[in-house]
Motif scaffolding. Sequence first.
Motif, PDB file in Angstrom:
ATOM      1  N   LYS A  14       0.827  -1.212   0.000  1.00 21.85           N
ATOM      2  CA  LYS A  14       0.000   0.000   0.000  1.00 21.85           C
ATOM      3  C   LYS A  14       0.861   1.261   0.000  1.00 21.85           C
ATOM      4  O   LYS A  14       0.628   2.200   0.739  1.00 21.85           O
ATOM      5  N   GLY A  15       1.916   1.230  -0.832  1.00 21.44           N
ATOM      6  CA  GLY A  15       2.772   2.391  -0.998  1.00 21.44           C
ATOM      7  C   GLY A  15       3.831   2.579   0.078  1.00 21.44           C
ATOM      8  O   GLY A  15       4.607   3.519   0.010  1.00 21.44           O
ATOM      9  N   GLU A  16       3.867   1.732   1.066  1.00 18.96           N
ATOM     10  CA  GLU A  16       4.850   1.859   2.141  1.00 18.96           C
ATOM     11  C   GLU A  16       5.863   0.724   2.088  1.00 18.96           C
ATOM     12  O   GLU A  16       5.503  -0.422   1.817  1.00 18.96           O
ATOM     13  N   LYS A  17       7.104   1.050   2.375  1.00 21.29           N
ATOM     14  CA  LYS A  17       8.147   0.024   2.434  1.00 21.29           C
ATOM     15  C   LYS A  17       7.972  -0.782   3.712  1.00 21.29           C
ATOM     16  O   LYS A  17       7.807  -0.217   4.789  1.00 21.29           O
ATOM     17  N   MET A  18       7.985  -2.104   3.564  1.00 18.37           N
ATOM     18  CA  MET A  18       7.752  -3.019   4.678  1.00 18.37           C
ATOM     19  C   MET A  18       8.730  -4.186   4.597  1.00 18.37           C
ATOM     20  O   MET A  18       9.465  -4.320   3.633  1.00 18.37           O
ATOM     21  N   GLN A  19       8.663  -5.064   5.572  1.00 18.28           N
ATOM     22  CA  GLN A  19       9.358  -6.350   5.570  1.00 18.28           C
ATOM     23  C   GLN A  19       8.285  -7.421   5.670  1.00 18.28           C
ATOM     24  O   GLN A  19       7.509  -7.430   6.626  1.00 18.28           O
ATOM     25  N   TYR A  20       8.222  -8.302   4.703  1.00 16.00           N
ATOM     26  CA  TYR A  20       7.283  -9.429   4.759  1.00 16.00           C
ATOM     27  C   TYR A  20       8.002 -10.603   5.413  1.00 16.00           C
ATOM     28  O   TYR A  20       9.135 -10.921   5.057  1.00 16.00           O
ATOM     29  N   VAL A  21       7.352 -11.233   6.371  1.00 17.45           N
ATOM     30  CA  VAL A  21       7.940 -12.371   7.082  1.00 17.45           C
ATOM     31  C   VAL A  21       7.031 -13.578   6.917  1.00 17.45           C
ATOM     32  O   VAL A  21       5.832 -13.515   7.172  1.00 17.45           O
ATOM     33  N   LEU A  22       7.622 -14.681   6.475  1.00 22.26           N
ATOM     34  CA  LEU A  22       6.919 -15.959   6.397  1.00 22.26           C
ATOM     35  C   LEU A  22       7.565 -16.864   7.434  1.00 22.26           C
ATOM     36  O   LEU A  22       8.761 -17.142   7.373  1.00 22.26           O
ATOM     37  N   SER A  23       6.778 -17.289   8.416  1.00 20.80           N
ATOM     38  CA  SER A  23       7.303 -18.065   9.534  1.00 20.80           C
ATOM     39  C   SER A  23       6.560 -19.391   9.640  1.00 20.80           C
ATOM     40  O   SER A  23       5.336 -19.440   9.507  1.00 20.80           O
ATOM     41  N   ILE A  24       7.312 -20.445   9.883  1.00 19.80           N
ATOM     42  CA  ILE A  24       6.765 -21.796  10.061  1.00 19.80           C
ATOM     43  C   ILE A  24       7.297 -22.294  11.401  1.00 19.80           C
ATOM     44  O   ILE A  24       8.497 -22.234  11.651  1.00 19.80           O
ATOM     45  N   ASP A  25       6.410 -22.784  12.255  1.00 16.05           N
ATOM     46  CA  ASP A  25       6.800 -23.123  13.618  1.00 16.05           C
ATOM     47  C   ASP A  25       6.200 -24.463  14.034  1.00 16.05           C
ATOM     48  O   ASP A  25       5.126 -24.831  13.577  1.00 16.05           O
ATOM     49  N   GLY A  26       6.916 -25.175  14.880  1.00 15.69           N
ATOM     50  CA  GLY A  26       6.382 -26.394  15.485  1.00 15.69           C
ATOM     51  C   GLY A  26       6.350 -27.600  14.566  1.00 15.69           C
ATOM     52  O   GLY A  26       5.530 -28.498  14.742  1.00 15.69           O
ATOM     53  N   VAL A  27       7.235 -27.673  13.600  1.00 13.77           N
ATOM     54  CA  VAL A  27       7.253 -28.773  12.639  1.00 13.77           C
ATOM     55  C   VAL A  27       7.992 -29.969  13.239  1.00 13.77           C
ATOM     56  O   VAL A  27       9.099 -29.828  13.740  1.00 13.77           O
ATOM     57  N   GLU A  28       7.388 -31.135  13.185  1.00  8.69           N
ATOM     58  CA  GLU A  28       7.997 -32.347  13.737  1.00  8.69           C
ATOM     59  C   GLU A  28       8.130 -33.475  12.715  1.00  8.69           C
ATOM     60  O   GLU A  28       8.807 -34.456  12.981  1.00  8.69           O
ATOM     61  N   ASP A  29       7.448 -33.380  11.585  1.00 10.83           N
ATOM     62  CA  ASP A  29       7.504 -34.444  10.588  1.00 10.83           C
ATOM     63  C   ASP A  29       8.153 -33.915   9.321  1.00 10.83           C
ATOM     64  O   ASP A  29       7.922 -32.769   8.957  1.00 10.83           O
ATOM     65  N   PRO A  30       8.938 -34.693   8.629  1.00  9.54           N
ATOM     66  CA  PRO A  30       9.296 -36.075   8.943  1.00  9.54           C
ATOM     67  C   PRO A  30      10.216 -36.150  10.163  1.00  9.54           C
ATOM     68  O   PRO A  30      10.774 -35.152  10.601  1.00  9.54           O
ATOM     69  N   LYS A  31      10.334 -37.336  10.700  1.00 12.24           N
ATOM     70  CA  LYS A  31      11.125 -37.551  11.909  1.00 12.24           C
ATOM     71  C   LYS A  31      12.612 -37.309  11.681  1.00 12.24           C
ATOM     72  O   LYS A  31      13.315 -36.888  12.582  1.00 12.24           O
ATOM     73  N   ASP A  32      13.101 -37.565  10.484  1.00 12.72           N
ATOM     74  CA  ASP A  32      14.499 -37.335  10.143  1.00 12.72           C
ATOM     75  C   ASP A  32      14.743 -35.827  10.056  1.00 12.72           C
ATOM     76  O   ASP A  32      14.215 -35.147   9.174  1.00 12.72           O
ATOM     77  N   THR A  33      15.541 -35.281  10.963  1.00 10.66           N
ATOM     78  CA  THR A  33      15.759 -33.837  11.046  1.00 10.66           C
ATOM     79  C   THR A  33      16.359 -33.261   9.767  1.00 10.66           C
ATOM     80  O   THR A  33      15.949 -32.189   9.317  1.00 10.66           O
ATOM     81  N   ALA A  34      17.308 -33.939   9.168  1.00 11.09           N
ATOM     82  CA  ALA A  34      17.923 -33.429   7.940  1.00 11.09           C
ATOM     83  C   ALA A  34      16.882 -33.314   6.822  1.00 11.09           C
ATOM     84  O   ALA A  34      16.847 -32.314   6.094  1.00 11.09           O
ATOM     85  N   GLU A  35      16.029 -34.306   6.697  1.00 12.57           N
ATOM     86  CA  GLU A  35      14.969 -34.276   5.677  1.00 12.57           C
ATOM     87  C   GLU A  35      13.964 -33.170   5.999  1.00 12.57           C
ATOM     88  O   GLU A  35      13.505 -32.457   5.112  1.00 12.57           O
ATOM     89  N   ARG A  36      13.621 -33.023   7.267  1.00 17.21           N
ATOM     90  CA  ARG A  36      12.685 -31.978   7.686  1.00 17.21           C
ATOM     91  C   ARG A  36      13.236 -30.601   7.328  1.00 17.21           C
ATOM     92  O   ARG A  36      12.529 -29.762   6.777  1.00 17.21           O
ATOM     93  N   ARG A  37      14.508 -30.369   7.612  1.00 16.93           N
ATOM     94  CA  ARG A  37      15.132 -29.078   7.292  1.00 16.93           C
ATOM     95  C   ARG A  37      15.151 -28.844   5.782  1.00 16.93           C
ATOM     96  O   ARG A  37      14.906 -27.731   5.312  1.00 16.93           O
TER      97      ARG A  37
END
Length: 85
Positions: free
Chosen positions: A40-63
Motif C-alpha cells: 500500500k505504498g509503504e516500504k515493509m518487511q514481509y515475514v513468512l514463519s513456520i513453527d512447530g514442525v515435527e515431521d518427517p522424523k528425520d531432522t535433515a529431511e525436515r530441514r
Amino acid sequence: MVTFQELNDLRLGNPAPADIGGGATIADHGAMALQACTYKGEKMQYVLSIDGVEDPKDTAERRRLLEEFLRSQLPIAMEAEGCRP
C-alpha cells in the motif's frame, strides 16, 4: 538477559542461515524468511514463519523440506498479501 530472537532460536533448534528472499533461517523445528516489499505504498518487511514442525522424523529431511517450502511459498504468500518486491 536473553533476547526474544535467542529464545526463538533455542525453541526451534539449531538455526542456520539460508539464501532465500532477503534472508532466512532454517532450524530443526521451523523456519523463517523475510523479504523487503512495498505494501500500500509503504516500504515493509514481509515475514513468512513456520513453527512447530515435527515431521518427517528425520531432522535433515525436515530441514530440507522446510527450505524447499520457504523458497517456493515466499513469493506466492507475498503476492497473495499484496506485498510487492
